[in-house]
Design an enzyme around this catalytic site. Structure first.
Site, mmCIF file in Angstrom:
data_model
loop_
_atom_site.group_PDB
_atom_site.id
_atom_site.type_symbol
_atom_site.label_atom_id
_atom_site.label_comp_id
_atom_site.label_asym_id
_atom_site.label_seq_id
_atom_site.Cartn_x
_atom_site.Cartn_y
_atom_site.Cartn_z
ATOM 1 N N ASP A 302 0.850 -1.183 0.000
ATOM 2 C CA ASP A 302 0.000 0.000 0.000
ATOM 3 C C ASP A 302 0.880 1.225 0.000
ATOM 4 O O ASP A 302 1.868 1.285 0.720
ATOM 5 C CB ASP A 302 -0.877 0.002 1.256
ATOM 6 C CG ASP A 302 -2.095 -0.871 1.062
ATOM 7 O OD1 ASP A 302 -2.607 -0.888 -0.071
ATOM 8 O OD2 ASP A 302 -2.497 -1.543 2.021
ATOM 9 N N ARG A 377 -14.643 22.110 -1.352
ATOM 10 C CA ARG A 377 -13.298 21.590 -1.547
ATOM 11 C C ARG A 377 -12.232 22.654 -1.298
ATOM 12 O O ARG A 377 -11.236 22.763 -1.992
ATOM 13 C CB ARG A 377 -13.138 20.980 -2.960
ATOM 14 C CG ARG A 377 -13.937 19.687 -3.083
ATOM 15 C CD ARG A 377 -13.635 18.954 -4.346
ATOM 16 N NE ARG A 377 -14.074 19.719 -5.497
ATOM 17 C CZ ARG A 377 -13.410 19.836 -6.639
ATOM 18 N NH1 ARG A 377 -12.246 19.258 -6.772
ATOM 19 N NH2 ARG A 377 -13.900 20.539 -7.637
ATOM 20 N N MET A 378 -12.515 23.515 -0.328
ATOM 21 C CA MET A 378 -11.563 24.560 0.063
ATOM 22 C C MET A 378 -11.634 24.711 1.567
ATOM 23 O O MET A 378 -12.614 24.368 2.195
ATOM 24 C CB MET A 378 -11.942 25.918 -0.566
ATOM 25 C CG MET A 378 -11.709 25.987 -2.057
ATOM 26 S SD MET A 378 -11.999 27.643 -2.660
ATOM 27 C CE MET A 378 -13.676 27.911 -2.164
ATOM 28 N N SER A 379 -10.585 25.259 2.111
ATOM 29 C CA SER A 379 -10.662 25.682 3.508
ATOM 30 C C SER A 379 -9.974 27.026 3.590
ATOM 31 O O SER A 379 -9.283 27.451 2.659
ATOM 32 C CB SER A 379 -9.965 24.655 4.408
ATOM 33 O OG SER A 379 -8.603 24.568 4.092
#
Lengths: 602, 577
Positions: A302, A377-379
């Site tokens: 992985d 989809r932002m901060s």
């Protein structure tokens, strides 16, 4: 499992091992090992021969000396085996202590609690475990969350969180709840829990011969049979030639010829293989799986946690045209101050390297953190007269409602094509620049993969990333191949494909959705933190839950096979030397016997 | 010097012939391929299939293959037994020989069925032409064809994966007989006749000898010279590594081996098919390097054995040298002057490397170490090129053991050309190697301490031991050459040696076929950098080591009491045996 090493030359190990060695003289035990069985018979014969008067022509001291050497040979082989076993026994005792008799609070169907001995618990019973209590058996948390001390199993003293739902729901019998109360659905009957299996395994109680061991035993039996025939027919040949070989000489010649070295140590090597893994905190469900690990030639690794450090990290600030790098770093830091994700924290760390001390969010009056959501989809951060955002390029473009400068678009494309993640920072409606996030490959891995390649092992990286990102990391880490945007089904299909080509595949996994692939793989190492389903599907459990350890598992398996092979070769080569040493003496029985003694003394 | 040139010439010609013969065998043993001789033999081939009701396209699994082979051999053996018992009633018996005793007929039938050709009798004084041509020569073809078929079945098993079948025994038998043995023998027989070998049905000739000589105090002035269809039988006797001589003196007789050229082609024909089979192996498993590695391992052991025997014979017997009666170039006792020391040592090494057993000199008269070589060759199982087919499948048993032992050292489960070698294969290979050991050591040990064993022994001491050991080694290894000095035409020896021959043949073949079936059914494991290479120097050395070590471990003690002890006694004392 207790990680403190048990010393080899410890009195507490040596004394029981020695008495076990004597107990193993029981012919029934010895029959498992034809080479040592023949040696034992030889010891009996030479001991009894003087009493029955078969050795009149030999000095008594000679016969007794041979007998003594033979007994020592047999006992030493037994001792090696019981020493290997006793190390396991000592570990098992330590485990048993933690499994001392406990009571469990069983939840009855009417909702009331009944106190029952934990041995009486059956699969699918539900028990309540509160702070300070031992979890009675393996199970799955069905309600609540708790801190659990799993040091009895893993040796790791830091407590771990166990909660219902998700991939952290499995608990192990014998571990202690430190806080809160949980309801656990028992998943193993008494005597079948992980702890029981561990005890049985380290004690070697359920040890079966592995396929290679069986084949090798057959070869050794055939050799023993040949030598038995050689020695038995030597008597008539001697009679014809007028040489009288005494029973002592024949027995000592026989033992001298049969491959006692490998015969005596075969079972000890097998036990040592499991033992070596268990010291690495990997629990092999059978010796067979350890041996299979030595044969593995495809490793599925992985990406996250095994090849990379687990999280992408900020490595570079690239300002938009007309923006100074200081302004970009300032904005990026502001947008990340309250971001607790590892990526966010790495931006703050990188900013610090640019000379920006971390500010606390309280310092900025009225500032409000805007968390990341799947929708935006932002901060970022909203404060008086200040609005900073960071996020994926298209999200920020939508947010700004206009195109980026061409240079910024270029940068975004360049980072993406290099396999990195571009994060665009905007402040007050203006694009400030781009943060370069990338996966960090663990140190030393490329060397390690090169070594594996030299051993004939192919490494395949499994990742959920897009093919482009995957290719970059694969190249950087030096793996041979990768599987991008992998789903559990893809993983299973890949294993089947490799196996159809004749490869043996090893992998690690922890989630329930990994279970089919773990079961399909030839060596499936389940993480101890994983779900019960994963642990049951795999044939090894890594108590430390460290996916990198798969490589060590394979190396240990190889060492086991190499050790055994080297000893086999040595033993047979030694036999040849002994034949040449003994043969010139054949015409004279006495010289022959002396020669035998010398060989065994050496 | 002339010896070295001949040795180099022999190995060189053999190496050059290996590839064309291998490619030809590949075509014959691949029924879909065209051989080129179909216009001549194709009709015969199809006729055979119709007569025995075999569908040539239907392959067999190993059990059916083994059963067909056993049934065929049993019927053939019974037929020969009946012919020998009833030869006085059958045609082509100009000398009017009577029937053979039951134990001699049993021994001879077993001997020819198993490709051994041990002869407890003298051909010219026992066998009618009919017995020779039908009862014996038939087996010279079929027993050789069976050996090649078994080798082909094993190679198919190795080269196939996840398969159930290993070929069709009847197809292999018929194709090998028609396309390999028959045409080559025909050409070879014509060549031998051109060198002076006889081929007729005349009664024996009585001729006046040049100088009267006395034998057992009776004066003899005439000599009876045996006649018969010799060339046809000799061609297949060499090519099929049968070895059974038409006359008692075998290839030492001027008719059976007229000159050095016929000698060269006879020994070349012994190794021809076994060498070609190594190329067939490489071709089938798609690793020509593997085929050549096996070839080189065989060649190294062959040259080594030749050098030991040659050296021992040219050194001669120090006792005789002291007395001044030894020939200048070494021990010429029991050798033909037209062949000399080198060609006798070479012939002896080759005939025992392979399971041929034809002889052009008296092995009993060799020096102790010279006689050590054929004993050792036979005891390692005649795998140095070996009998047709038998050499290759015997060697492949060693390959499996070698790979198993060394493969473990590579750090993974041993695998042979992509097949994992597991408990079953090791067990079967061990049986194939154990059975001959039990037979040789067991029967010899029994013989030397029994009255039946020593009653017909002409020599005492270590040489006597060598003689009994040689007889059972030769029988078990299906060689057929004799050390002589031991009368074996007695019930005990005839019967026990027949059992040794049957055991040494079929109790090896059945495990070999089982391995073939087992390997054919296995899945292919991908070959990687960690796989043990089956070509190259390492593998060759390993293979040689395995053969020599197993041979040494097993037989050195008894050889020490036989030829080795005799050698030391010859050097250090005045004792001769």
């Amino acid at each position: 499992m207790s990680t403190q090493a048990i010393k080899l030359l410890d009195r507490s190990v040596l004394v029981p091992a020695f008495s076990a060695a004597l107990r193993k003289l029981n012919p029934k035990e010895q029959l498992r090992n034809p080479v040592m069985f023949v040696t034992l018979i030889g010891a009996f014969v030479t001991t009894l021969a003087p009493l029955v008067g078969w050795t009149q022509d030999e000095p008594l001291s000679f016969t007794l000396q041979i007998a003594a050497w033979l007994w020592i040979t047999v006992i030493f082989a037994n001792f090696a085996e019981s020493l290997a076993e006793s190390r396991g026994k000592a570990q098992a005792d330590a485990l048993r202590k933690s499994r001392a008799h406990t009571n469990a609070n069983k939840l009855l169907s009417n909702g009331s609690i009944q106190i029952v001995p934990s041995e009486s618990l059956r699969k699918d019973d539900i028990v309540r475990v509160s702070a300070g209590e031992l979890i009675p058996s393996d199970g799955e948390v069905v309600e609540g969350a708790a801190m659990v001390n799993e040091s009895a199993i893993t040796g790791e003293s830091a407590p771990v969180v166990r909660e219902s739902g998700g991939d952290r729901s499995s608990v192990t019998g014998g571990t202690t709840v430190l806080s809160d109360t949980i309801l656990v659905r028992i998943s193993a009957n008494h005597g079948e829990s992980l702890m029981d299996k561990m005890i049985a395994l380290v004690e070697g109680a359920r040890r079966q011969k592995t396929p290679n061991e069986i084949a090798l035993t057959i070869l050794l039996s055939a050799l023993t049979l040949i030598f038995l025939l050689v020695i038995v027919t030597l008597k008539p040949f001697g009679v014809y030639s007028g040489v009288s070989f005494s029973i002592t000489v024949l027995v000592s010649l026989l033992v001298c010829l049969i491959p006692t070295t490998i015969g005596g140590l075969l079972s000890a090597i097998g036990i040592a293989g499991i033992d070596r893994l268990s010291r690495k905190n990997v629990l092999a469900m059978s010796g067979r799986s350890v041996e299979a690990a030595g044969d593995v030639d495809v490793l599925l690794l992985d990406k996250t946690g095994t090849i990379t450090l687990g999280n992408r990290q900020a490595t570079e600030f690239i300002p938009a045209p007309g923006v100074s790098i200081r302004d970009l770093v300032d904005a990026a830091q502001l947008a990340s101050l309250a971001d607790e994700t590892p990526e966010g924290r790495s931006i703050v760390v990188l900013a610090k390297e640019h000379g920006f001390r971390a500010r606390s969010i309280q310092e900025l009056h009225g500032a409000e953190f805007v968390p990341f959501t799947a929708k935006t989809r932002m901060s970022g951060l909203d404060a008086a007269g200040l609005k900073v955002r960071k996020g994926a390029a298209d999200a920020v473009r939508n947010f700004l409602g206009g195109a980026f400068p061409a240079e910024v678009d270029e940068t975004v494309k360049r980072i993406a094509s290099a396999g990195g993640t571009p994060i665009v920072v905007a402040k007050d409606g203006q694009v400030m620049g781009v943060i370069y996030l990338k996966d960090i490959v663990k140190a030393g891995l490329p060397d390690r993969f090169a070594r594996l390649r030299a051993m004939g092992i192919k490494t395949i990286m499994i990742t959920g990333d897009n093919p482009l990102t995957a290719a970059t990391i694969a190249k950087e880490a030096g793996v041979d191949d990768y599987l991008a945007e992998a789903t559990p089904e893809d993983k299973l299909a890949l294993i089947r494909k490799e196996q159809a080509k004749g490869h043996l595949v090893a992998m690690t996994g922890d989630g329930t959705n990994d279970a089919p692939a773990l079961a399909q793989a030839d060596v499936g190492v389940a993480m101890n933190t994983g779900t019960q389903a994963a642990k049951e599907a795999g044939n090894m459990i890594d108590l430390d839950s460290n996916p990198t350890k798969l490589i060590e598992v394979v190396e240990t398996g190889k060492q086991l096979l190499i050790t055994r092979g080297a000893l086999t070769t040595f033993s047979i080569a030694n036999d040849v030397a002994k034949v040449f040493c003994n043969n010139p003496c054949d015409a004279d029985g006495h010289v022959c016997g002396d020669c035998t003694v010398e060989r065994h003394a050496a | 010097m002339i010896g070295w040139i001949q040795l180099a010439l022999f190995v060189g010609v053999l190496a050059l012939l290996t590839k064309p013969v291998g490619l030809y065998l590949y075509r014959v043993l691949t029924p879909e391929a065209r051989v080129g001789l179909e216009p001549v033999f194709g009709g015969l081939e199809r006729m055979f299939y119709r007569v025995i009701k075999v569908d040539p396209k239907r392959e067999q699994d190993w059990k059916v293959y083994a059963f067909s082979m056993l049934a065929f051999s049993l019927v053939g053996m019974l037929l020969t037994y009946l012919i020998l018992r009833l030869q006085h009633l059958l045609p082509l018996n100009p000398q009017g020989f009577g029937p053979l005793s039951h134990h001699l007929a049993f021994n001879t039938a077993a001997s020819f069925t198993t490709n051994t050709n041990w002869q407890s009798y003298g051909g010219e004084s026992t066998m009618s032409y009919f017995s020779q041509m039908v009862g014996l020569t038939l087996h010279n073809f079929t027993s050789a064809a069976v050996g090649i078929a078994i080798a082909a079945a094993l190679v198919r098993g190795i080269s196939r994966a996840s398969a159930k079948t290993i070929g069709n025994f009847w197809v292999d038998l018929i194709r090998v007989s028609l396309y390999v043995l028959l045409p080559i023998s025909l050409v070879f027989a014509v060549f031998l006749v051109s060198q002076g070998m006889i081929q007729n049905f005349k009664p024996y000739e009585t001729v006046q000898i040049v100088q009267d000589s006395s034998l057992d105090s009776t004066l003899a002035s005439t000599q009876v010279i045996a006649q018969g269809p010799m060339a046809s039988q000799v061609a297949i006797k060499m090519l099929g590594t049968n070895g059974g001589g038409f006359v008692n003196a075998n290839a030492a007789h001027p008719y059976e081996n007229p000159n050095p050229l016929s000698n060269f082609f006879q020994i070349l024909s012994i190794f021809l098919i076994p060498a070609g089979l190594t190329y067939y192996l490489g071709r089938m498993v798609k690793s020509q390097g593997h085929g050549w590695a096996v070839w080189i391992a065989m060649a190294v052991m062959f040259v080594g054995g030749t050098l030991v025997a040659w050296n021992a014979e040219s050194t001669g017997n120090p006792r005789l040298t002291v007395l001044g009666v030894e020939a200048a170039d070494g021990n010429m006792e029991g050798k033909e002057t037209r062949f000399g020391i080198f060609n006798s040592a070479l012939f002896m090494t080759i005939t025992t490397d392979a399971s041929c057993g034809a002889v052009n000199s008296m092995h009993d008269s060799m020096t102790p170490l010279g006689g050590f070589v054929p004993l050792f060759n036979m005891e390692v199982g005649e795998v140095i090129f070996g009998g047709v087919g038998a050499g290759l499948y015997g060697m492949l048993l060693y390959v499996i053991l070698a790979i198993f032992i060394a493969g473990l050292m590579v750090g993974r489960t041993p695998e042979y050309l992509g097949k994992k070698i597991g408990a079953t294969e090791v067990k079967l290979a061990a049986i194939g190697i154990l059975v001959p050991v039990i037979s040789i050591l067991g029967f010899t040990a029994w013989g030397v301490v029994s009255t039946w064993g020593t009653a017909t022994l002409n020599n005492i001491g270590p040489h006597g031991l060598s003689e009994v050991l040689y007889a059972f080694s030769s029988a078990t290894g299906n060689n057929g050459s004799a050390f002589a000095g031991l009368g074996t035409n007695v019930p005990w020896y005839n019967t026990l040696m027949a059992i040794a021959m049957l055991g040494g043949r079929f109790m090896v073949i059945v495990p070999v076929l089982a391995i073939a079936g087992q390997l054919a059914s296995k899945k292919l494991v991908a070959e990687g950098a960690g796989s043990f290479p089956v070509s190259g120097v390492t593998f060759t050395v390993l293979l040689i080591g395995t053969v020599l070590i197993i041979g040494a471990l097993t037989f050195l003690p008894v050889l020490a009491l036989g030829p080795v002890l005799e050698h030391f006694l010859m050097i250090h004392s005045t004792q001769l045996f």
